[in-house]
Design an enzyme around this catalytic site. Structure first.
Site, PDB file in Angstrom:
ATOM      1  N   ARG A 226      -5.463 -33.169  33.431  1.00 12.73           N
ATOM      2  CA  ARG A 226      -6.215 -34.264  32.825  1.00 12.73           C
ATOM      3  C   ARG A 226      -7.063 -34.937  33.898  1.00 12.73           C
ATOM      4  NH1 ARG A 226      -5.681 -32.441  28.443  1.00 12.73           N
ATOM      5  NH2 ARG A 226      -4.516 -33.267  26.688  1.00 12.73           N
ATOM      6  N   HIS A 274     -14.052 -29.188  29.648  1.00 13.13           N
ATOM      7  CA  HIS A 274     -12.723 -29.200  28.999  1.00 13.13           C
ATOM      8  C   HIS A 274     -12.548 -27.986  28.073  1.00 13.13           C
ATOM      9  CE1 HIS A 274      -9.233 -32.057  27.890  1.00 13.13           C
ATOM     10  NE2 HIS A 274      -8.873 -30.794  27.659  1.00 13.13           N
TER      11      HIS A 274
HETATM   12  P1  NAP Z   1       4.911 -29.272  29.439  1.00 12.92           P
HETATM   13  O1  NAP Z   1       5.419 -28.025  28.814  1.00 12.92           O
HETATM   14  O2  NAP Z   1       5.425 -30.577  28.966  1.00 12.92           O
HETATM   15  O3  NAP Z   1       5.165 -29.129  31.016  1.00 12.92           O
HETATM   16  C1  NAP Z   1       4.929 -30.157  31.913  1.00 12.92           C
HETATM   17  C2  NAP Z   1       5.406 -29.740  33.289  1.00 12.92           C
HETATM   18  O4  NAP Z   1       5.061 -30.764  34.232  1.00 12.92           O
HETATM   19  C3  NAP Z   1       6.926 -29.567  33.355  1.00 12.92           C
HETATM   20  O5  NAP Z   1       7.241 -28.495  34.194  1.00 12.92           O
HETATM   21  C4  NAP Z   1       7.372 -30.887  33.982  1.00 12.92           C
HETATM   22  O6  NAP Z   1       8.595 -30.809  34.707  1.00 12.92           O
HETATM   23  C5  NAP Z   1       6.234 -31.141  34.937  1.00 12.92           C
HETATM   24  N1  NAP Z   1       6.184 -32.562  35.299  1.00 12.92           N
HETATM   25  C6  NAP Z   1       5.978 -33.626  34.481  1.00 12.92           C
HETATM   26  N2  NAP Z   1       6.033 -34.776  35.188  1.00 12.92           N
HETATM   27  C7  NAP Z   1       6.294 -34.409  36.469  1.00 12.92           C
HETATM   28  C8  NAP Z   1       6.485 -35.134  37.666  1.00 12.92           C
HETATM   29  N3  NAP Z   1       6.431 -36.470  37.695  1.00 12.92           N
HETATM   30  N4  NAP Z   1       6.747 -34.453  38.799  1.00 12.92           N
HETATM   31  C9  NAP Z   1       6.827 -33.100  38.798  1.00 12.92           C
HETATM   32  N5  NAP Z   1       6.652 -32.347  37.674  1.00 12.92           N
HETATM   33  C10 NAP Z   1       6.389 -33.011  36.546  1.00 12.92           C
HETATM   34  O7  NAP Z   1       3.313 -29.355  29.333  1.00 12.92           O
HETATM   35  P2  NAP Z   1       2.309 -28.120  29.098  1.00 12.92           P
HETATM   36  O8  NAP Z   1       2.305 -27.709  27.674  1.00 12.92           O
HETATM   37  O9  NAP Z   1       2.557 -27.111  30.161  1.00 12.92           O
HETATM   38  O10 NAP Z   1       0.912 -28.872  29.339  1.00 12.92           O
HETATM   39  C11 NAP Z   1       0.618 -29.499  30.558  1.00 12.92           C
HETATM   40  C12 NAP Z   1      -0.681 -30.254  30.438  1.00 12.92           C
HETATM   41  O11 NAP Z   1      -1.785 -29.342  30.419  1.00 12.92           O
HETATM   42  C13 NAP Z   1      -0.880 -31.045  29.146  1.00 12.92           C
HETATM   43  O12 NAP Z   1      -0.168 -32.262  29.160  1.00 12.92           O
HETATM   44  C14 NAP Z   1      -2.358 -31.260  29.139  1.00 12.92           C
HETATM   45  O13 NAP Z   1      -2.662 -32.438  29.874  1.00 12.92           O
HETATM   46  C15 NAP Z   1      -2.901 -30.059  29.907  1.00 12.92           C
HETATM   47  N6  NAP Z   1      -3.685 -29.166  29.043  1.00 12.92           N
HETATM   48  C16 NAP Z   1      -5.007 -28.997  29.344  1.00 12.92           C
HETATM   49  C17 NAP Z   1      -5.781 -28.156  28.564  1.00 12.92           C
HETATM   50  C18 NAP Z   1      -7.236 -27.909  28.907  1.00 12.92           C
HETATM   51  O14 NAP Z   1      -7.941 -27.276  28.123  1.00 12.92           O
HETATM   52  N7  NAP Z   1      -7.704 -28.342  30.064  1.00 12.92           N
HETATM   53  C19 NAP Z   1      -5.207 -27.481  27.468  1.00 12.92           C
HETATM   54  C20 NAP Z   1      -3.858 -27.678  27.194  1.00 12.92           C
HETATM   55  C21 NAP Z   1      -3.100 -28.530  27.983  1.00 12.92           C
HETATM   56  P3  NAP Z   1       9.983 -30.420  33.961  1.00 12.92           P
HETATM   57  O15 NAP Z   1       9.843 -28.956  33.604  1.00 12.92           O
HETATM   58  O16 NAP Z   1      11.010 -30.641  34.975  1.00 12.92           O
HETATM   59  O17 NAP Z   1      10.065 -31.301  32.749  1.00 12.92           O
END
Ligand code: NAP
Length: 311
Positions: A226, A274
């Site tokens: 983000r 994006h």
């Molecule tokens: P997710 O499954 O919830 O995974 C989040 C990961 O981040 C988990 O491994 C979590 O750790 C880790 N994390 C969260 N807070 C942390 C912290 N304070 N310190 C260290 N690690 C931390 O999310 P996702 O589905 O992979 O998506 C991630 C993000 O990608 C979304 O929230 C969105 O912002 C972004 N995204 C962008 C696009 C784009 O087109 N650019 C598209 C889709 C998503 P744990 O495993 O220990 O919980």
């Protein structure tokens, strides 16, 4: 009971969502706010950037299903009802799309494409040393749905891959680190850093000069998380003094990025609007319909967003 589709996308896009949801859930009454007779009829809301104030006016709401993977904007809405379970989109198609985007841009940096593009502008024929993918180490911030798929894709391409998350993971072929106390160690020795974290109070502004100076000089940066993760001035300063070699930025604190933002014209930035992993309407509708059918049949909700940690 009714299902309310609540978005702030264009009317054309909203109509497409509505039609697809109605055909995937023929036994349900899927409706828009303008067509709703009684707000007390709604027990499920399907949302994409919903306008504020509406969700809290639905007294029987039992589930909010997001059509996006990231829920930071939704959680930032002060009018979001507190005790209604929030479900984000978890879609393997989205993770595969993100893994493809990550591989594309890691390979572009690995094969020096920004440098050769500049040489082409100057009609300059100059070859640079080609490293093997196994000579490079890629670090992924976030080992969730997006991070794991991307890490595995990079591993399959022969890169050394590390990942960092909040809780420690065990993933074959990936060196895993967890927690603030191991961030420094994770960052040391990286060639390219990829951000796939969710935006939370803890991760806001993580891509800052403090972090960049823990990286080896000349590291490449890819931000697909983000815009709130990056401090734009720090990214530019790190690019200008060579601490970062190049940045691929897909997300910005203000989107669309205003035309007068200097990031557009920075020679060391690849700027994307994006597009790393857009929601795929077809697969998203299938998943949302499955979640709702399952809830109707069993009363069980899918995995919910943990509001206290922000993702
Ligand atoms: P997710 O499954 O919830 O995974 C989040 C990961 O981040 C988990 O491994 C979590 O750790 C880790 N994390 C969260 N807070 C942390 C912290 N304070 N310190 C260290 N690690 C931390 O999310 P996702 O589905 O992979 O998506 C991630 C993000 O990608 C979304 O929230 C969105 O912002 C972004 N995204 C962008 C696009 C784009 O087109 N650019 C598209 C889709 C998503 P744990 O495993 O220990 O919980």
């Amino acid at each position: 009971m009714s299902i309310l589709l609540l978005t702030s996308v264009s009317t054309e896009e909203e109509t497409m969502w509505l039609n697809q949801l109605r055909s995937a859930l023929p036994e349900e009454d899927v409706t828009l706010l303008a067509e709703l007779n009684d707000r007390a009829d709604v027990d499920i809301a399907i949302v994409a950037n919903p306008p504020q104030e509406v969700l809290r006016t639905l007294p029987k709401l039992k589930m909010i299903q997001s059509l996006w993977a990231g829920v930071d904007a939704l959680l930032g809405d002060p009018t979001l009802p507190e005790n209604v379970p929030l479900v984000r989109l978890i879609d393997p198609t989205l993770s595969a799309s993100m893994a493809e985007a990550t591989a594309t841009h890691v390979l572009a940096l690995h094969r020096d494409l920004p440098r050769y593009a500049k040489q082409q502008q100057r009609q300059e024929w100059q070859q640079h040393e080609l490293l093997r993918s196994s000579d490079r180490t890629i670090g992924i911030l976030g080992l969730g749905e997006m991070g794991v798929a991307s890490a595995q894709q990079l591993r399959a391409l022969g890169f050394n891959v590390r990942g960092w998350s909040r809780s420690l993971k065990s993933i074959e072929g990936i060196k895993c680190f967890a927690g603030q106390e191991r961030l420094k160690e994770f960052l040391q020795g990286l060639d390219i850093l990829v951000n796939l974290l969710p935006l939370t109070p803890e991760t806001m502004g993580i891509l800052s000069k403090d972090l960049f100076f823990q990286l080896p000089k000349g590291t490449g940066l890819i931000n697909f998380g983000r815009g709130g993760h990056q401090i734009e001035g720090d990214v530019v300063a790190a690019l200008d003094d060579g601490q970062l070699s190049h940045a691929v930025l897909d997300v910005f604190s203000q989107e669309p990025l205003p035309a007068d933002n200097p990031l557009w014209r920075h020679p060391k930035i690849t700027l994307l609007p994006h597009v790393a992993a857009p929601t795929n309407q077809k697969t998203a509708v299938e998943i949302v319909a499955r979640n709702i059918k399952n809830y109707r049949r069993t009363g069980l909700l899918p995995k919910q967003v943990e509001r206290s940690v922000g993702y």
